[in-house]
Write an enzyme that holds these catalytic residues in place. Sequence first.
Site, PDB file in Angstrom:
ATOM      1  N   LYS A  53       0.844  -1.199   0.000  1.00  0.00           N
ATOM      2  CA  LYS A  53       0.000   0.000   0.000  1.00  0.00           C
ATOM      3  C   LYS A  53       0.879   1.249   0.000  1.00  0.00           C
ATOM      4  O   LYS A  53       2.089   1.165   0.278  1.00  0.00           O
ATOM      5  CB  LYS A  53      -0.928  -0.006   1.216  1.00  0.00           C
ATOM      6  CG  LYS A  53      -0.197   0.093   2.548  1.00  0.00           C
ATOM      7  CD  LYS A  53      -1.152  -0.172   3.713  1.00  0.00           C
ATOM      8  CE  LYS A  53      -0.403  -0.093   5.035  1.00  0.00           C
ATOM      9  NZ  LYS A  53      -1.190  -0.657   6.140  1.00  0.00           N
ATOM     10  N   ARG A 106     -11.679   0.785  13.478  1.00  0.00           N
ATOM     11  CA  ARG A 106     -11.680   1.387  12.148  1.00  0.00           C
ATOM     12  C   ARG A 106     -12.771   0.735  11.332  1.00  0.00           C
ATOM     13  O   ARG A 106     -13.692   1.362  10.870  1.00  0.00           O
ATOM     14  CB  ARG A 106     -10.349   1.155  11.422  1.00  0.00           C
ATOM     15  CG  ARG A 106      -9.159   1.709  12.097  1.00  0.00           C
ATOM     16  CD  ARG A 106      -7.994   1.716  11.140  1.00  0.00           C
ATOM     17  NE  ARG A 106      -7.672   0.374  10.652  1.00  0.00           N
ATOM     18  CZ  ARG A 106      -6.607   0.118   9.914  1.00  0.00           C
ATOM     19  NH1 ARG A 106      -5.789   1.091   9.582  1.00  0.00           N
ATOM     20  NH2 ARG A 106      -6.349  -1.108   9.506  1.00  0.00           N
ATOM     21  N   TYR A 146      17.157  28.743   9.509  1.00  0.00           N
ATOM     22  CA  TYR A 146      15.958  29.516   9.814  1.00  0.00           C
ATOM     23  C   TYR A 146      15.764  29.624  11.324  1.00  0.00           C
ATOM     24  O   TYR A 146      15.999  28.687  12.064  1.00  0.00           O
ATOM     25  CB  TYR A 146      14.733  28.839   9.201  1.00  0.00           C
ATOM     26  CG  TYR A 146      14.661  29.006   7.710  1.00  0.00           C
ATOM     27  CD1 TYR A 146      14.332  30.227   7.135  1.00  0.00           C
ATOM     28  CD2 TYR A 146      14.934  27.939   6.865  1.00  0.00           C
ATOM     29  CE1 TYR A 146      14.266  30.384   5.767  1.00  0.00           C
ATOM     30  CE2 TYR A 146      14.857  28.074   5.487  1.00  0.00           C
ATOM     31  CZ  TYR A 146      14.532  29.299   4.942  1.00  0.00           C
ATOM     32  OH  TYR A 146      14.469  29.438   3.586  1.00  0.00           O
ATOM     33  N   MET A 151      13.232  23.493   3.457  1.00  0.00           N
ATOM     34  CA  MET A 151      12.578  22.750   2.373  1.00  0.00           C
ATOM     35  C   MET A 151      13.574  21.941   1.555  1.00  0.00           C
ATOM     36  O   MET A 151      13.321  20.797   1.219  1.00  0.00           O
ATOM     37  CB  MET A 151      11.790  23.699   1.466  1.00  0.00           C
ATOM     38  CG  MET A 151      10.894  22.950   0.484  1.00  0.00           C
ATOM     39  SD  MET A 151       9.972  24.022  -0.615  1.00  0.00           S
ATOM     40  CE  MET A 151       8.816  24.784   0.513  1.00  0.00           C
TER      41      MET A 151
HETATM   42  C1  PLP Z   1      -0.544  -1.789   6.690  1.00  0.00           C
HETATM   43  C2  PLP Z   1      -1.199  -3.048   7.085  1.00  0.00           C
HETATM   44  C3  PLP Z   1      -0.435  -4.183   7.377  1.00  0.00           C
HETATM   45  C4  PLP Z   1       1.077  -4.189   7.393  1.00  0.00           C
HETATM   46  O1  PLP Z   1       1.556  -3.627   8.598  1.00  0.00           O
HETATM   47  P1  PLP Z   1       3.141  -3.584   8.920  1.00  0.00           P
HETATM   48  O2  PLP Z   1       3.177  -3.199  10.343  1.00  0.00           O
HETATM   49  O3  PLP Z   1       3.717  -2.534   8.034  1.00  0.00           O
HETATM   50  O4  PLP Z   1       3.683  -4.927   8.637  1.00  0.00           O
HETATM   51  C5  PLP Z   1      -1.121  -5.346   7.681  1.00  0.00           C
HETATM   52  N1  PLP Z   1      -2.472  -5.378   7.713  1.00  0.00           N
HETATM   53  C6  PLP Z   1      -3.243  -4.293   7.444  1.00  0.00           C
HETATM   54  C7  PLP Z   1      -4.722  -4.409   7.492  1.00  0.00           C
HETATM   55  C8  PLP Z   1      -2.632  -3.086   7.131  1.00  0.00           C
HETATM   56  O5  PLP Z   1      -3.378  -2.016   6.859  1.00  0.00           O
END
Ligand code: PLP
Length: 359
Positions: A40, A135, A256, A304
């Site tokens: 993802k 969630r 800065y 930046m």
């Molecule tokens: C992102 C995600 C993972 C992977 O998690 P990691 O800690 O990066 O291994 C697994 N399951 C779900 C549902 C996720 O959203």
Amino acid sequence: MMATKMQNTVTIKLNLGHLQHNYALLKQRAPASQVFAVVKSDAYGHGLLNIAKALPAADGFALIQLEDAIALRNAGIAQPILLMAGINDAQEVAAARARQLTVVVHHRDHLALIRASGAQPPLRVWIKVNSRMNRFGFDATDVLQVLRTLQAMPDIRVAGLMMHFPSADQLDQELDAQWKSFRELVAITHLPFSAANSAALLRDARTHGALVRSGAALYGINPLPGEDRFGLRPVMRFEARLIAVTNLAAGESVGYEGRFVAERAMRIGVVGCGYGNGYPATAATGTPLSIAGVRTRIVGKVAMNVIFIDLDAVPHAQVGDWVSLWGDGVVRIEEVARNAGLSAAAIDCGMSRKQAVPS
Ligand SMILES: *Cc1c(COP(=O)(O)O)cnc(C)c1O
């Protein structure tokens, strides 16, 4: 003047050998499970196709966005693909069917969407059980009814029950409470299960089940606190060039807001990367980096396209030298993350689409 020069000041390298090493290592730790590579968010900033194409041995891929799954199929990726966040309309379900994507059912409305998507080709689904993250997912009391409904649909194959641990740090507590009720459901239904992310995979074999979903560890990020690295190797290496060197007298400040004030005369390097290049804006004075294998630190506020660094430990450093921000075996991204008050995964995601090139 700076702008054109700046573009030649940053490189992101991907070590795909390390990626394959990490995948093999995760497989070894969960030998009886399928291990899906979580890709993802543009593969945590590493580039979706860079990563997927480098893992022909992966059991499958897990991601969030349908368009990313389609991109993988269009690139010829034939392994199973799991859409972890579910489905938003009947067209998406139809697209998932057509491309043999597996979807997660986590809401009652999904049942109607699946019905409306036609009946062919068949669709594989996982049923998501709510964790205390709240969630998404069904409450344990609703799971059996949802399961019966899905099993009554001729074109649906229920792959199993899925859950997600809200916190890697509290895995022990989570394993006690939430885990117990999930396991009861698994026992009642006799279905395969998927629960583990990277932290759970490395921490507790009881969580492995039929399918492990690993992201962070795959990219070499240690998901657990502590010094045991489990042999994970960093996949991303981030480098930038020294574009200027200046001398500060005691009492002079740099950057800065003049946030860093030299206590004594010191040599300061100006490095051509900043938060515009994905370096975390919140990294504090003292955040480590390295030059020619020697550790030093950033000083002052991240700009930046510029950070300032302490060159006292590297007196020979000069304009044009490459500085390593993380991933070189000297400084780990987890250290940078700690100094920036972020997770390493959050920093990696910020590197997305910044021209990571496999090396
Ligand atoms: C992102 C995600 C993972 C992977 O998690 P990691 O800690 O990066 O291994 C697994 N399951 C779900 C549902 C996720 O959203």
